[in-house]
Scaffold this active site. Structure first.
Site, mmCIF file in Angstrom:
data_model
loop_
_atom_site.group_PDB
_atom_site.id
_atom_site.type_symbol
_atom_site.label_atom_id
_atom_site.label_comp_id
_atom_site.label_asym_id
_atom_site.label_seq_id
_atom_site.Cartn_x
_atom_site.Cartn_y
_atom_site.Cartn_z
ATOM 1 N N TYR A 136 38.931 78.526 14.019
ATOM 2 C CA TYR A 136 39.980 78.992 13.113
ATOM 3 C C TYR A 136 39.538 78.813 11.661
ATOM 4 O O TYR A 136 38.693 77.967 11.360
ATOM 5 C CB TYR A 136 41.266 78.178 13.315
ATOM 6 C CG TYR A 136 41.882 78.306 14.683
ATOM 7 C CD1 TYR A 136 42.261 79.549 15.179
ATOM 8 C CD2 TYR A 136 42.093 77.177 15.469
ATOM 9 C CE1 TYR A 136 42.841 79.662 16.428
ATOM 10 C CE2 TYR A 136 42.679 77.294 16.728
ATOM 11 C CZ TYR A 136 43.043 78.543 17.207
ATOM 12 O OH TYR A 136 43.616 78.659 18.438
ATOM 13 N N ALA A 137 40.197 79.561 10.780
ATOM 14 C CA ALA A 137 39.891 79.441 9.349
ATOM 15 C C ALA A 137 40.036 77.992 8.883
ATOM 16 O O ALA A 137 39.245 77.501 8.078
ATOM 17 C CB ALA A 137 40.818 80.352 8.548
ATOM 18 N N GLU A 165 39.314 93.202 -5.334
ATOM 19 C CA GLU A 165 38.480 92.999 -4.141
ATOM 20 C C GLU A 165 37.533 94.185 -3.955
ATOM 21 O O GLU A 165 37.937 95.336 -4.089
ATOM 22 C CB GLU A 165 39.361 92.862 -2.895
ATOM 23 C CG GLU A 165 38.523 92.626 -1.648
ATOM 24 C CD GLU A 165 39.335 92.644 -0.363
ATOM 25 O OE1 GLU A 165 40.034 91.649 -0.111
ATOM 26 O OE2 GLU A 165 39.270 93.645 0.362
ATOM 27 N N PRO A 175 28.981 98.040 0.237
ATOM 28 C CA PRO A 175 28.807 99.424 0.693
ATOM 29 C C PRO A 175 27.686 99.541 1.732
ATOM 30 O O PRO A 175 26.838 98.660 1.828
ATOM 31 C CB PRO A 175 28.415 100.179 -0.579
ATOM 32 C CG PRO A 175 28.766 99.271 -1.699
ATOM 33 C CD PRO A 175 28.642 97.885 -1.171
ATOM 34 N N LYS A 176 27.697 100.665 2.464
ATOM 35 C CA LYS A 176 26.734 100.827 3.564
ATOM 36 C C LYS A 176 25.333 101.224 3.092
ATOM 37 O O LYS A 176 24.351 100.944 3.737
ATOM 38 C CB LYS A 176 27.243 101.911 4.530
ATOM 39 C CG LYS A 176 28.438 101.461 5.346
ATOM 40 C CD LYS A 176 28.587 102.312 6.613
ATOM 41 C CE LYS A 176 29.768 101.868 7.439
ATOM 42 N NZ LYS A 176 31.059 102.372 6.962
ATOM 43 N N ASP A 233 53.281 78.105 9.994
ATOM 44 C CA ASP A 233 52.784 76.785 10.430
ATOM 45 C C ASP A 233 51.255 76.753 10.338
ATOM 46 O O ASP A 233 50.671 75.789 9.860
ATOM 47 C CB ASP A 233 53.184 76.504 11.886
ATOM 48 C CG ASP A 233 54.675 76.212 12.018
ATOM 49 O OD1 ASP A 233 55.314 75.930 10.979
ATOM 50 O OD2 ASP A 233 55.195 76.292 13.148
ATOM 51 N N THR A 257 34.052 90.950 0.058
ATOM 52 C CA THR A 257 34.431 90.668 1.452
ATOM 53 C C THR A 257 33.196 90.370 2.308
ATOM 54 O O THR A 257 32.053 90.658 1.930
ATOM 55 C CB THR A 257 35.200 91.843 2.093
ATOM 56 O OG1 THR A 257 34.320 92.951 2.209
ATOM 57 C CG2 THR A 257 36.416 92.210 1.282
ATOM 58 N N GLN A 271 47.883 89.504 2.929
ATOM 59 C CA GLN A 271 47.632 90.855 3.444
ATOM 60 C C GLN A 271 48.431 91.832 2.573
ATOM 61 O O GLN A 271 49.432 91.463 1.964
ATOM 62 C CB GLN A 271 48.121 90.894 4.910
ATOM 63 C CG GLN A 271 47.893 92.181 5.634
ATOM 64 C CD GLN A 271 46.442 92.563 5.652
ATOM 65 O OE1 GLN A 271 45.934 93.100 4.647
ATOM 66 N NE2 GLN A 271 45.765 92.326 6.750
HETATM 67 P P1 FAD Z 1 43.319 82.008 11.071
HETATM 68 O O1 FAD Z 1 44.234 81.461 10.073
HETATM 69 O O2 FAD Z 1 42.280 81.131 11.660
HETATM 70 O O3 FAD Z 1 44.206 82.626 12.244
HETATM 71 C C1 FAD Z 1 43.609 83.392 13.289
HETATM 72 C C2 FAD Z 1 44.553 83.397 14.496
HETATM 73 O O4 FAD Z 1 44.568 82.097 15.058
HETATM 74 C C3 FAD Z 1 46.000 83.717 14.119
HETATM 75 O O5 FAD Z 1 46.579 84.442 15.182
HETATM 76 C C4 FAD Z 1 46.621 82.347 14.006
HETATM 77 O O6 FAD Z 1 48.010 82.386 14.246
HETATM 78 C C5 FAD Z 1 45.879 81.598 15.102
HETATM 79 N N1 FAD Z 1 45.847 80.146 14.832
HETATM 80 C C6 FAD Z 1 45.499 79.535 13.691
HETATM 81 N N2 FAD Z 1 45.623 78.196 13.808
HETATM 82 C C7 FAD Z 1 46.038 77.976 15.085
HETATM 83 C C8 FAD Z 1 46.351 76.797 15.841
HETATM 84 N N3 FAD Z 1 46.282 75.582 15.306
HETATM 85 N N4 FAD Z 1 46.750 76.962 17.140
HETATM 86 C C9 FAD Z 1 46.847 78.187 17.701
HETATM 87 N N5 FAD Z 1 46.570 79.320 17.032
HETATM 88 C C10 FAD Z 1 46.168 79.222 15.746
HETATM 89 N N6 FAD Z 1 38.143 89.800 7.743
HETATM 90 C C11 FAD Z 1 36.786 89.867 7.665
HETATM 91 O O7 FAD Z 1 36.115 90.002 8.703
HETATM 92 N N7 FAD Z 1 36.145 89.805 6.438
HETATM 93 C C12 FAD Z 1 36.824 89.631 5.268
HETATM 94 O O8 FAD Z 1 36.213 89.565 4.203
HETATM 95 C C13 FAD Z 1 38.256 89.549 5.322
HETATM 96 N N8 FAD Z 1 38.986 89.373 4.194
HETATM 97 C C14 FAD Z 1 40.359 89.216 4.300
HETATM 98 C C15 FAD Z 1 41.101 88.963 3.134
HETATM 99 C C16 FAD Z 1 42.477 88.794 3.210
HETATM 100 C C17 FAD Z 1 43.258 88.500 1.956
HETATM 101 C C18 FAD Z 1 43.148 88.906 4.463
HETATM 102 C C19 FAD Z 1 44.641 88.768 4.541
HETATM 103 C C20 FAD Z 1 42.424 89.167 5.625
HETATM 104 C C21 FAD Z 1 41.024 89.314 5.554
HETATM 105 N N9 FAD Z 1 40.261 89.541 6.696
HETATM 106 C C22 FAD Z 1 38.888 89.638 6.604
HETATM 107 C C23 FAD Z 1 40.907 89.710 8.018
HETATM 108 C C24 FAD Z 1 41.088 88.377 8.752
HETATM 109 O O9 FAD Z 1 39.848 87.768 8.980
HETATM 110 C C25 FAD Z 1 41.781 88.680 10.067
HETATM 111 O O10 FAD Z 1 43.103 89.091 9.801
HETATM 112 C C26 FAD Z 1 41.741 87.583 11.109
HETATM 113 O O11 FAD Z 1 42.247 88.120 12.314
HETATM 114 C C27 FAD Z 1 42.574 86.341 10.773
HETATM 115 O O12 FAD Z 1 41.933 85.564 9.850
HETATM 116 P P2 FAD Z 1 42.590 84.221 9.257
HETATM 117 O O13 FAD Z 1 41.639 83.689 8.304
HETATM 118 O O14 FAD Z 1 43.965 84.486 8.825
HETATM 119 O O15 FAD Z 1 42.562 83.316 10.592
#
Ligand code: FAD
Length: 312
Positions: A127-128, A18, A22-23, A165, A49, A181
Protein backbone atom coordinates in the site's frame (compact mmCIF):
# COMPACT_ATOMS: atom_id res chain seq x y z
CA UNK A 1 11.36 20.05 3.21
CA UNK A 2 7.62 20.70 3.90
CA UNK A 3 7.73 23.51 1.31
CA UNK A 4 4.78 22.11 -0.62
CA UNK A 5 2.68 21.62 2.47
CA UNK A 6 3.47 25.20 3.46
CA UNK A 7 2.64 26.56 -0.01
CA UNK A 8 -0.67 24.72 0.11
CA UNK A 9 -1.58 26.09 3.54
CA UNK A 10 -0.97 29.75 2.68
CA UNK A 11 -3.87 32.17 2.39
CA UNK A 12 -2.72 33.51 -0.96
CA UNK A 13 -3.93 31.46 -3.93
CA UNK A 14 -1.22 29.30 -5.45
CA UNK A 15 -1.30 26.58 -8.09
CA UNK A 16 0.69 23.68 -9.49
CA UNK A 17 0.83 21.60 -12.68
CA UNK A 18 0.97 17.85 -13.28
CA UNK A 19 2.82 16.46 -16.31
CA UNK A 20 3.40 12.89 -17.46
CA UNK A 21 6.39 11.40 -19.32
CA UNK A 22 5.64 11.49 -23.08
CA UNK A 23 6.10 8.38 -25.22
CA UNK A 24 8.52 9.81 -27.80
CA UNK A 25 11.78 11.80 -27.72
CA UNK A 26 10.06 14.58 -29.68
CA UNK A 27 7.24 14.58 -27.13
CA UNK A 28 9.77 14.98 -24.33
CA UNK A 29 11.40 17.96 -26.09
CA UNK A 30 8.00 19.57 -26.71
CA UNK A 31 7.12 19.11 -23.06
CA UNK A 32 10.36 20.72 -21.90
CA UNK A 33 9.57 23.73 -24.11
CA UNK A 34 6.08 23.88 -22.62
CA UNK A 35 7.44 23.55 -19.08
CA UNK A 36 9.75 26.44 -19.80
CA UNK A 37 6.79 28.60 -20.89
CA UNK A 38 4.56 27.45 -18.04
CA UNK A 39 7.34 28.33 -15.61
CA UNK A 40 6.51 31.98 -16.39
CA UNK A 41 2.97 31.48 -15.07
CA UNK A 42 4.49 31.05 -11.60
CA UNK A 43 3.45 27.58 -10.36
CA UNK A 44 4.39 26.79 -6.73
CA UNK A 45 5.56 23.39 -7.99
CA UNK A 46 5.11 20.85 -10.78
CA UNK A 47 4.60 17.08 -10.56
CA UNK A 48 5.88 14.35 -12.85
CA UNK A 49 3.80 11.16 -12.81
CA UNK A 50 5.17 7.62 -12.55
CA UNK A 51 4.22 5.18 -15.34
CA UNK A 52 2.03 2.25 -14.22
CA UNK A 53 4.22 -0.66 -13.15
CA UNK A 54 7.35 1.45 -13.50
CA UNK A 55 7.04 2.00 -17.29
CA UNK A 56 9.00 5.12 -18.31
CA UNK A 57 10.37 5.25 -14.78
CA UNK A 58 13.83 6.32 -15.90
CA UNK A 59 12.20 9.10 -17.91
CA UNK A 60 10.30 10.27 -14.83
CA UNK A 61 13.63 10.52 -12.95
CA UNK A 62 15.26 12.38 -15.86
CA UNK A 63 12.35 14.82 -16.18
CA UNK A 64 12.39 15.50 -12.44
CA UNK A 65 16.10 16.24 -12.68
CA UNK A 66 15.67 18.55 -15.71
CA UNK A 67 12.69 20.41 -14.21
CA UNK A 68 14.41 20.83 -10.86
CA UNK A 69 17.92 21.74 -11.92
CA UNK A 70 17.61 23.10 -15.47
CA UNK A 71 14.23 24.84 -15.41
CA UNK A 72 14.43 25.84 -11.74
CA UNK A 73 10.97 24.45 -10.95
CA UNK A 74 10.14 23.08 -7.50
CA UNK A 75 9.36 19.49 -8.50
CA UNK A 76 7.40 16.65 -6.98
CA UNK A 77 8.13 13.11 -8.21
CA UNK A 78 5.33 10.53 -8.16
CA UNK A 79 6.47 7.10 -7.00
CA UNK A 80 4.40 3.91 -6.94
CA UNK A 81 4.49 0.43 -5.39
CA UNK A 82 3.10 -1.57 -8.34
CA UNK A 83 5.73 -3.81 -9.91
CA UNK A 84 8.53 -1.97 -8.12
CA UNK A 85 11.14 -4.05 -6.34
CA UNK A 86 12.77 -2.38 -3.35
CA UNK A 87 15.90 -1.80 -5.44
CA UNK A 88 13.98 0.24 -8.05
CA UNK A 89 12.33 2.35 -5.35
CA UNK A 90 15.75 2.96 -3.76
CA UNK A 91 17.27 3.95 -7.07
CA UNK A 92 14.46 6.42 -7.84
CA UNK A 93 14.68 8.00 -4.38
CA UNK A 94 18.47 8.26 -4.63
CA UNK A 95 18.21 10.02 -7.99
CA UNK A 96 15.55 12.41 -6.70
CA UNK A 97 17.66 13.16 -3.62
CA UNK A 98 20.77 13.83 -5.74
CA UNK A 99 19.01 16.30 -8.04
CA UNK A 100 17.75 18.33 -5.10
CA UNK A 101 14.13 17.16 -5.39
CA UNK A 102 12.52 17.26 -1.94
CA UNK A 103 8.95 16.22 -2.78
CA UNK A 104 7.48 12.77 -3.44
CA UNK A 105 3.84 11.83 -4.11
CA UNK A 106 3.73 8.28 -2.70
CA UNK A 107 1.16 6.03 -4.38
CA UNK A 108 0.13 2.41 -4.62
CA UNK A 109 -0.01 2.89 -8.39
CA UNK A 110 -2.29 1.70 -11.17
CA UNK A 111 -1.99 -2.00 -11.98
CA UNK A 112 0.37 -2.71 -14.93
CA UNK A 113 -1.40 -2.38 -18.31
CA UNK A 114 -1.67 -6.13 -18.88
CA UNK A 115 -3.09 -6.91 -15.43
CA UNK A 116 -6.45 -6.05 -13.97
CA UNK A 117 -5.37 -6.59 -10.40
CA UNK A 118 -1.94 -6.43 -8.83
CA UNK A 119 -0.62 -8.41 -5.86
CA UNK A 120 2.56 -7.32 -4.10
CA UNK A 121 5.45 -9.82 -4.07
CA UNK A 122 7.64 -10.39 -0.99
CA UNK A 123 10.09 -7.54 -1.67
CA UNK A 124 7.46 -5.02 -2.75
CA UNK A 125 5.35 -2.46 -0.91
CA UNK A 126 1.66 -3.32 -0.84
CA UNK A 127 0.00 0.00 0.00
CA UNK A 128 0.99 3.64 -0.41
CA UNK A 129 1.26 3.91 3.38
CA UNK A 130 4.07 1.30 3.35
CA UNK A 131 5.97 3.41 0.84
CA UNK A 132 5.39 6.57 2.91
CA UNK A 133 6.71 4.81 6.02
CA UNK A 134 9.77 3.56 4.15
CA UNK A 135 10.63 7.00 2.73
CA UNK A 136 10.32 8.54 6.21
CA UNK A 137 12.47 5.81 7.77
CA UNK A 138 15.15 6.10 5.10
CA UNK A 139 15.29 9.85 4.48
CA UNK A 140 13.96 11.38 7.70
CA UNK A 141 12.41 14.77 6.96
CA UNK A 142 14.23 15.35 3.68
CA UNK A 143 11.12 14.75 1.56
CA UNK A 144 7.76 16.41 1.79
CA UNK A 145 5.50 13.37 1.13
CA UNK A 146 2.13 13.73 -0.57
CA UNK A 147 -0.56 11.04 -0.74
CA UNK A 148 -3.66 10.58 -2.92
CA UNK A 149 -7.22 11.30 -1.74
CA UNK A 150 -10.50 10.22 -3.36
CA UNK A 151 -13.60 12.36 -2.67
CA UNK A 152 -15.74 9.97 -4.76
CA UNK A 153 -14.13 6.56 -4.20
CA UNK A 154 -11.46 4.86 -6.30
CA UNK A 155 -11.50 1.93 -8.69
CA UNK A 156 -10.92 -0.81 -6.13
CA UNK A 157 -12.69 0.81 -3.18
CA UNK A 158 -15.96 2.66 -3.62
CA UNK A 159 -16.69 3.24 0.08
CA UNK A 160 -15.54 6.84 0.72
CA UNK A 161 -15.58 6.38 4.52
CA UNK A 162 -13.24 3.39 4.39
CA UNK A 163 -11.01 5.33 2.01
CA UNK A 164 -10.85 8.18 4.56
CA UNK A 165 -9.64 5.64 7.16
CA UNK A 166 -6.95 4.51 4.72
CA UNK A 167 -6.08 8.13 3.96
CA UNK A 168 -5.64 8.80 7.69
CA UNK A 169 -3.23 5.84 7.86
CA UNK A 170 -1.15 7.34 5.04
CA UNK A 171 -0.98 10.70 6.79
CA UNK A 172 -0.16 9.07 10.14
CA UNK A 173 2.66 7.17 8.40
CA UNK A 174 4.26 10.52 7.46
CA UNK A 175 2.24 12.10 4.63
CA UNK A 176 2.37 15.90 4.77
CA UNK A 177 -0.17 16.84 2.10
CA UNK A 178 -2.98 15.27 0.08
CA UNK A 179 -3.69 15.66 -3.64
CA UNK A 180 -7.17 14.59 -4.75
CA UNK A 181 -8.44 12.72 -7.73
CA UNK A 182 -10.15 15.05 -10.25
CA UNK A 183 -13.76 16.01 -9.59
CA UNK A 184 -16.31 18.42 -11.04
CA UNK A 185 -18.84 18.63 -8.20
CA UNK A 186 -17.41 21.10 -5.67
CA UNK A 187 -20.11 20.33 -3.06
CA UNK A 188 -19.03 16.67 -2.95
CA UNK A 189 -15.40 17.76 -2.59
CA UNK A 190 -16.13 20.23 0.23
CA UNK A 191 -18.26 17.68 2.13
CA UNK A 192 -15.41 15.19 1.82
CA UNK A 193 -12.86 17.74 3.10
CA UNK A 194 -15.13 18.35 6.12
CA UNK A 195 -15.28 14.57 6.76
CA UNK A 196 -11.48 14.30 6.54
CA UNK A 197 -11.10 17.14 9.04
CA UNK A 198 -13.60 15.47 11.35
CA UNK A 199 -11.61 12.24 11.09
CA UNK A 200 -8.55 14.13 12.40
CA UNK A 201 -6.72 14.68 9.09
CA UNK A 202 -5.14 18.12 9.44
CA UNK A 203 -2.59 18.32 6.58
CA UNK A 204 -3.31 20.54 3.53
CA UNK A 205 -5.72 19.05 0.99
CA UNK A 206 -4.99 20.04 -2.60
CA UNK A 207 -7.88 19.72 -5.07
CA UNK A 208 -7.01 18.12 -8.43
CA UNK A 209 -8.52 20.17 -11.28
CA UNK A 210 -8.93 18.77 -14.80
CA UNK A 211 -9.39 21.60 -17.37
CA UNK A 212 -11.59 20.88 -20.40
CA UNK A 213 -9.99 20.80 -23.84
CA UNK A 214 -12.39 18.66 -25.90
CA UNK A 215 -15.86 17.26 -25.24
CA UNK A 216 -14.73 13.67 -25.90
CA UNK A 217 -11.83 13.88 -23.43
CA UNK A 218 -14.07 15.52 -20.82
CA UNK A 219 -16.62 12.66 -21.01
CA UNK A 220 -13.92 9.97 -21.10
CA UNK A 221 -12.11 11.27 -18.01
CA UNK A 222 -15.31 11.80 -16.02
CA UNK A 223 -16.35 8.26 -16.93
CA UNK A 224 -12.93 6.81 -16.15
CA UNK A 225 -12.82 8.33 -12.65
CA UNK A 226 -16.59 7.83 -12.14
CA UNK A 227 -16.85 11.39 -10.86
CA UNK A 228 -20.18 13.18 -10.64
CA UNK A 229 -20.79 15.78 -13.35
CA UNK A 230 -23.43 18.37 -12.36
CA UNK A 231 -26.35 18.30 -14.81
CA UNK A 232 -25.87 21.95 -15.80
CA UNK A 233 -22.34 21.12 -16.99
CA UNK A 234 -23.80 18.62 -19.48
CA UNK A 235 -26.47 21.15 -20.48
CA UNK A 236 -23.83 23.82 -21.09
CA UNK A 237 -21.40 21.59 -23.03
CA UNK A 238 -23.74 19.35 -25.04
CA UNK A 239 -24.95 22.10 -27.47
CA UNK A 240 -21.36 23.07 -28.43
CA UNK A 241 -19.82 19.58 -28.35
CA UNK A 242 -18.73 19.59 -32.00
CA UNK A 243 -16.99 22.95 -31.82
CA UNK A 244 -13.67 22.51 -29.96
CA UNK A 245 -13.09 26.24 -29.50
CA UNK A 246 -16.57 26.72 -28.03
CA UNK A 247 -16.08 23.68 -25.76
CA UNK A 248 -12.85 25.22 -24.48
CA UNK A 249 -14.62 28.55 -23.81
CA UNK A 250 -17.62 27.06 -22.01
CA UNK A 251 -15.34 24.55 -20.26
CA UNK A 252 -13.09 27.36 -19.09
CA UNK A 253 -16.05 29.22 -17.58
CA UNK A 254 -17.25 26.08 -15.79
CA UNK A 255 -13.81 25.24 -14.42
CA UNK A 256 -13.14 28.87 -13.41
CA UNK A 257 -16.42 28.93 -11.53
CA UNK A 258 -15.58 25.69 -9.72
CA UNK A 259 -12.08 26.93 -8.83
CA UNK A 260 -13.53 30.20 -7.54
CA UNK A 261 -15.94 28.27 -5.33
CA UNK A 262 -13.01 26.26 -3.92
CA UNK A 263 -11.00 29.43 -3.26
CA UNK A 264 -14.06 31.07 -1.65
CA UNK A 265 -14.28 28.06 0.69
CA UNK A 266 -10.80 28.89 1.99
CA UNK A 267 -8.80 26.29 0.05
CA UNK A 268 -6.05 28.28 -1.60
CA UNK A 269 -4.05 25.83 -3.68
CA UNK A 270 -5.24 24.43 -7.03
CA UNK A 271 -3.48 21.51 -8.70
CA UNK A 272 -4.02 21.26 -12.47
CA UNK A 273 -3.94 18.01 -14.42
CA UNK A 274 -2.49 19.68 -17.53
CA UNK A 275 -2.43 16.47 -19.62
CA UNK A 276 0.82 18.00 -20.93
CA UNK A 277 -1.12 20.84 -22.60
CA UNK A 278 -0.81 24.48 -21.64
CA UNK A 279 -3.76 26.30 -23.19
CA UNK A 280 -6.80 25.14 -21.20
CA UNK A 281 -4.97 25.53 -17.86
CA UNK A 282 -3.60 28.96 -18.77
CA UNK A 283 -7.07 30.20 -19.79
CA UNK A 284 -8.47 29.18 -16.40
CA UNK A 285 -5.61 30.80 -14.48
CA UNK A 286 -5.92 34.00 -16.51
CA UNK A 287 -9.61 34.26 -15.68
CA UNK A 288 -8.90 33.63 -12.01
CA UNK A 289 -6.38 36.50 -12.20
CA UNK A 290 -3.67 34.19 -10.92
CA UNK A 291 -1.15 34.62 -13.76
CA UNK A 292 1.29 37.52 -14.02
CA UNK A 293 -0.29 38.50 -17.37
CA UNK A 294 -3.88 38.57 -16.10
CA UNK A 295 -5.13 42.08 -16.54
CA UNK A 296 -7.90 42.55 -14.03
CA UNK A 297 -10.80 41.04 -16.00
CA UNK A 298 -13.64 40.62 -13.51
CA UNK A 299 -14.42 36.94 -13.08
CA UNK A 300 -17.98 37.52 -11.94
CA UNK A 301 -18.93 38.69 -15.46
CA UNK A 302 -22.26 37.26 -16.68
CA UNK A 303 -21.48 34.15 -18.69
CA UNK A 304 -23.61 33.79 -21.86
CA UNK A 305 -24.07 30.01 -21.53
CA UNK A 306 -25.28 30.47 -17.95
CA UNK A 307 -27.84 33.07 -19.06
CA UNK A 308 -29.15 30.71 -21.73
CA UNK A 309 -29.70 28.07 -19.04
CA UNK A 310 -31.38 30.60 -16.75
CA UNK A 311 -28.60 30.23 -14.19
CA UNK A 312 -27.43 33.87 -13.90
P1 FAD B 1 -3.49 3.20 -1.41
O1 FAD B 1 -3.80 4.33 -0.54
O2 FAD B 1 -2.41 2.26 -1.03
O3 FAD B 1 -4.84 2.38 -1.63
C1 FAD B 1 -4.91 1.32 -2.59
C2 FAD B 1 -6.09 0.41 -2.22
O4 FAD B 1 -5.77 -0.28 -1.03
C3 FAD B 1 -7.38 1.19 -1.94
O5 FAD B 1 -8.47 0.42 -2.38
C4 FAD B 1 -7.37 1.29 -0.43
O6 FAD B 1 -8.67 1.43 0.09
C5 FAD B 1 -6.75 -0.04 -0.05
N1 FAD B 1 -6.09 0.03 1.27
C6 FAD B 1 -5.22 0.95 1.70
N2 FAD B 1 -4.86 0.71 2.98
C7 FAD B 1 -5.51 -0.43 3.33
C8 FAD B 1 -5.55 -1.22 4.53
N3 FAD B 1 -4.87 -0.87 5.62
N4 FAD B 1 -6.34 -2.34 4.53
C9 FAD B 1 -7.05 -2.70 3.44
N5 FAD B 1 -7.05 -1.99 2.30
C10 FAD B 1 -6.29 -0.88 2.24
N6 FAD B 1 -0.94 6.00 -10.59
C11 FAD B 1 0.25 5.72 -11.20
O7 FAD B 1 0.48 4.57 -11.60
N7 FAD B 1 1.19 6.72 -11.38
C12 FAD B 1 0.99 8.00 -10.94
O8 FAD B 1 1.86 8.85 -11.12
C13 FAD B 1 -0.25 8.31 -10.30
N8 FAD B 1 -0.50 9.56 -9.83
C14 FAD B 1 -1.68 9.80 -9.14
C15 FAD B 1 -1.90 11.08 -8.60
C16 FAD B 1 -3.06 11.34 -7.90
C17 FAD B 1 -3.27 12.71 -7.30
C18 FAD B 1 -4.06 10.33 -7.74
C19 FAD B 1 -5.34 10.63 -7.02
C20 FAD B 1 -3.85 9.06 -8.28
C21 FAD B 1 -2.66 8.78 -8.98
N9 FAD B 1 -2.41 7.52 -9.50
C22 FAD B 1 -1.21 7.26 -10.14
C23 FAD B 1 -3.42 6.44 -9.41
C24 FAD B 1 -3.28 5.62 -8.12
O9 FAD B 1 -2.03 5.01 -8.06
C25 FAD B 1 -4.39 4.58 -8.13
O10 FAD B 1 -5.63 5.23 -7.98
C26 FAD B 1 -4.23 3.44 -7.15
O11 FAD B 1 -5.23 2.48 -7.45
C27 FAD B 1 -4.40 3.82 -5.68
O12 FAD B 1 -3.27 4.45 -5.21
P2 FAD B 1 -3.17 5.02 -3.72
O13 FAD B 1 -1.86 5.62 -3.60
O14 FAD B 1 -4.35 5.82 -3.40
O15 FAD B 1 -3.19 3.62 -2.91
Amino acid sequence: SQKLAQAASQQKPTFSFEFFPPKTAQGVQNLYDRMDRMHDLGPAFIDITWGAGGRHSQLTCEMVSAAQSHYGLETCMHLTCTDMEREKVDSALRQAYKTGCTNILALRGDPPRDQEKWEAKADQFRYAKDLVKYIRQTYGDHFDIGVAGYPEGCEDQEDPDLLIDHLKEKVDAGGTFIVTQMFYNVDIFLDWVAKCRKRGITVPIIPGIMPISTHGAFLRRADWTKCDVPQFWHEALEPVKNDDAAVRDVGRDLVVEMCQKILDAGIYHLHFYTMNLAQATRMVLDDLLLTPAASGTPIDKPLPWRQSLGLN
